[in-house]
Design a protein around this motif. Structure first.
Motif, PDB file in Angstrom:
ATOM      1  N   TRP A  32      32.727  29.888  38.240  1.00  0.00           N
ATOM      2  CA  TRP A  32      32.663  30.424  39.611  1.00  0.00           C
ATOM      3  C   TRP A  32      32.712  29.285  40.630  1.00  0.00           C
ATOM      4  N   GLN A  33      31.956  28.224  40.373  1.00  0.00           N
ATOM      5  CA  GLN A  33      31.957  27.088  41.293  1.00  0.00           C
ATOM      6  C   GLN A  33      33.343  26.458  41.386  1.00  0.00           C
ATOM      7  N   LEU A  35      36.261  27.815  40.764  1.00  0.00           N
ATOM      8  CA  LEU A  35      37.169  28.729  41.458  1.00  0.00           C
ATOM      9  C   LEU A  35      36.881  28.761  42.954  1.00  0.00           C
ATOM     10  N   HIS A  36      35.603  28.841  43.302  1.00  0.00           N
ATOM     11  CA  HIS A  36      35.206  28.905  44.714  1.00  0.00           C
ATOM     12  C   HIS A  36      35.638  27.641  45.464  1.00  0.00           C
ATOM     13  N   GLN A  37      35.466  26.493  44.831  1.00  0.00           N
ATOM     14  CA  GLN A  37      35.864  25.230  45.457  1.00  0.00           C
ATOM     15  C   GLN A  37      37.357  25.182  45.754  1.00  0.00           C
ATOM     16  N   ASN A  38      38.126  25.962  45.011  1.00  0.00           N
ATOM     17  CA  ASN A  38      39.578  25.946  45.169  1.00  0.00           C
ATOM     18  C   ASN A  38      40.116  27.234  45.815  1.00  0.00           C
ATOM     19  N   GLY A  39      39.235  27.932  46.531  1.00  0.00           N
ATOM     20  CA  GLY A  39      39.670  29.045  47.360  1.00  0.00           C
ATOM     21  C   GLY A  39      39.814  30.385  46.677  1.00  0.00           C
ATOM     22  N   HIS A  40      39.203  30.556  45.501  1.00  0.00           N
ATOM     23  CA  HIS A  40      39.317  31.825  44.781  1.00  0.00           C
ATOM     24  C   HIS A  40      37.964  32.527  44.767  1.00  0.00           C
ATOM     25  N   ASP A  41      37.934  33.757  45.207  1.00  0.00           N
ATOM     26  CA  ASP A  41      36.705  34.547  45.260  1.00  0.00           C
ATOM     27  C   ASP A  41      36.730  35.537  44.108  1.00  0.00           C
ATOM     28  N   VAL A  42      36.119  35.147  42.987  1.00  0.00           N
ATOM     29  CA  VAL A  42      36.081  35.999  41.792  1.00  0.00           C
ATOM     30  C   VAL A  42      34.621  36.336  41.506  1.00  0.00           C
ATOM     31  N   PRO A  43      34.268  37.620  41.410  1.00  0.00           N
ATOM     32  CA  PRO A  43      32.871  37.980  41.142  1.00  0.00           C
ATOM     33  C   PRO A  43      32.371  37.365  39.841  1.00  0.00           C
ATOM     34  N   ARG A  67      49.516  33.877  39.823  1.00  0.00           N
ATOM     35  CA  ARG A  67      48.760  32.836  40.507  1.00  0.00           C
ATOM     36  C   ARG A  67      49.603  31.574  40.670  1.00  0.00           C
TER      37      ARG A  67
END
Length: 233
Positions: A32-33, A35-43, A67
């Protein structure tokens, strides 16, 4: 290779994350971290359900085939760096090492068959502290396709010269059950990875235990003793 003529398995193949070490949620958090750092919002719940796949498959599962593939290596590297921070403190599941030693004492050879990278496998082996009973290990670095493809299971069998019918796989995710089934190896499911009993059972293991302590207590009546109960479901 001539398969054994009795019905006792010769080999126990083990997944690692969620099966012997309590790391599935660490993987979910660090993916999650990354992905989030690279602009992806995945639950995070969706990420957790994908844990058990190798890094070659999880991004396609989470982000889709359309993607930007140019990000893939950066995402994998970010996840690895974040997860590696835990290498010195990986939590071993209760009685996991005792389970391996008890299985080895019954004459089975133990092979680790994980979708983790080679250095993750090395860190987990250090945390387990049971190398004296481990005959070999495979990682995602050893095969072209990770779970749920059967390649890791085939490679684990090849390491010790065992046929599929001579082995039992132990894992905690539907991906483990699928990989084992595609390799022709029966699978024991453990609930220590956070997958519900209903979902894991529906994937088709021969039986399900709550975790290493319960499997250890039931070892002599389990599929690892050659007395497999009928598939559940």
């Amino acid at each position: 290779m001539t398969p054994s003529t009795d019905h006792r398995p010769r080999a126990a193949l083990f997944d690692l994350d969620g099966t012997l070490v309590d790391t599935n949620y660490l993987h979910a958090l660090t993916w999650w971290q990354a992905l989030h750092q690279n602009g992806h919002d995945v639950p995070m719940a969706r990420i957790h359900r994908a844990i058990g796949m190798g890094g070659d498959r999880i991004l396609g599962h989470l982000l889709g085939a359309e993607r930007d593939h140019r990000q893939d290596q950066r995402l994998r590297d970010a996840h690895h760096a974040l997860y590696a921070a835990w290498f010195d403190s990986l939590p071993v599941l209760d009685r996991a090492a005792d389970l391996l030693r008890a299985i080895a004492a019954r004459g089975l050879r133990i092979v680790l068959a994980s979708s983790a990278s080679a250095d993750e496998v090395k860190a987990i082996r250090a945390a387990l502290g049971a190398d004296e009973v481990i005959s070999g290990a495979t990682s995602a670095d050893d095969v072209d396709r990770s779970k749920p493809a059967p390649d890791l299971v085939h490679q684990a069998l090849a390491l010790i010269g065992a046929a599929p019918e001579e082995a039992v796989f132990v894992g905690d995710t539907v991906w483990d059950v699928e990989a084992a089934a595609r390799a022709g190896v029966p699978c024991i499911g453990l609930l220590t990875g956070g997958i519900s009993e209903a979902e894991l059972t529906a994937a088709g293991p021969v039986t399900v235990y709550r975790g290493p302590p319960e499997l250890l207590r039931a070892l002599d009546s389990s599929p690892l003793a050659g007395q497999a109960p009928p598939p559940q479901g």
